[in-house]
Design an enzyme around this catalytic site. Sequence first.
Site, PDB file in Angstrom:
ATOM      1  N   ASP A  12      18.442  52.398   7.198  1.00  0.00           N
ATOM      2  CA  ASP A  12      17.442  51.586   6.819  1.00  0.00           C
ATOM      3  C   ASP A  12      16.065  52.018   6.538  1.00  0.00           C
ATOM      4  O   ASP A  12      15.791  52.833   7.548  1.00  0.00           O
ATOM      5  CB  ASP A  12      17.533  50.341   7.965  1.00  0.00           C
ATOM      6  N   ASP A 131      26.466  39.774   3.243  1.00  0.00           N
ATOM      7  CA  ASP A 131      25.973  39.389   4.651  1.00  0.00           C
ATOM      8  C   ASP A 131      26.661  38.177   5.004  1.00  0.00           C
ATOM      9  O   ASP A 131      25.972  37.243   4.482  1.00  0.00           O
ATOM     10  CB  ASP A 131      24.374  39.340   4.860  1.00  0.00           C
TER      11      ASP A 131
END
EC number: 4.3.2.10
Length: 256
Positions: A12, A131
């Site tokens: 990330d 997600d």
Amino acid sequence: MSLAVRVIPCLDVDAGRVVKGVHFENLKDAGDPVELAAEYYRQRADEITFLDVTASSSHRNTMIDVVSRTAEQVFIPMTVGGGVRTPEDVDSLLRCGADKVGVNTAAINDPSLISRVADRFGNQVLVLSVDARREKGEQHTQSGFEVTTMGGRKSTGIDAIWWVKRAEQLGAGEILLNSMDADGTKEGFDLEMIRAVRKEVKIPIIASGGAGKVEDFPPAIEAGADAVLAASVFHYGILTIADVKAELKKHGYTVR
């Protein structure tokens, strides 16, 4: 399963730095995504995934710089996602060294983005990032798995199983299936969700969210995933890529 199972570390990146703490003693700067990607390349990762979590689009050039510098020293497939909204965004990432590009919210807002990217660059370039979480309380979706955005904070009311089927029809080449319930728990992947998606799509599934120990990985493949993705277990040095591959091999899976 004849194809080798892929083991993929996920980085990330926020404004050019890796977030979600990283502990590698041999790295001069564990917050530098290029150094970290090179470390995983040395560890024989099969692919690298970069997720640009920067909220503002002003850092887009920072991400392009990260990808360009990584491509000079990391020679395995690289997927870049986060903030990709147009075929032009995809083009600029591919030009600087990405092999695949992940789309998420922009595709939910405009599903035609999937077909436009697939038509222009090929299905193999497009990874649909989903997600998903289990619905709690009153259920609005048929499957009980709902697509979320904003890192799981925003409900969409969209059935995750319906969405992956639709995305495959539109031209997605791969599904990055991230369980928002399992994410960060280190209690294992959401196997039921993987099975539910596997029943409906033929394209590869990358399982994400929940890896905490080496034993968590083989069940994800058994449930139907083609690849496994993790972040903190690798970043914190809890597991190495080799640990995961050895465990998969022990269970009869082919690894590179």
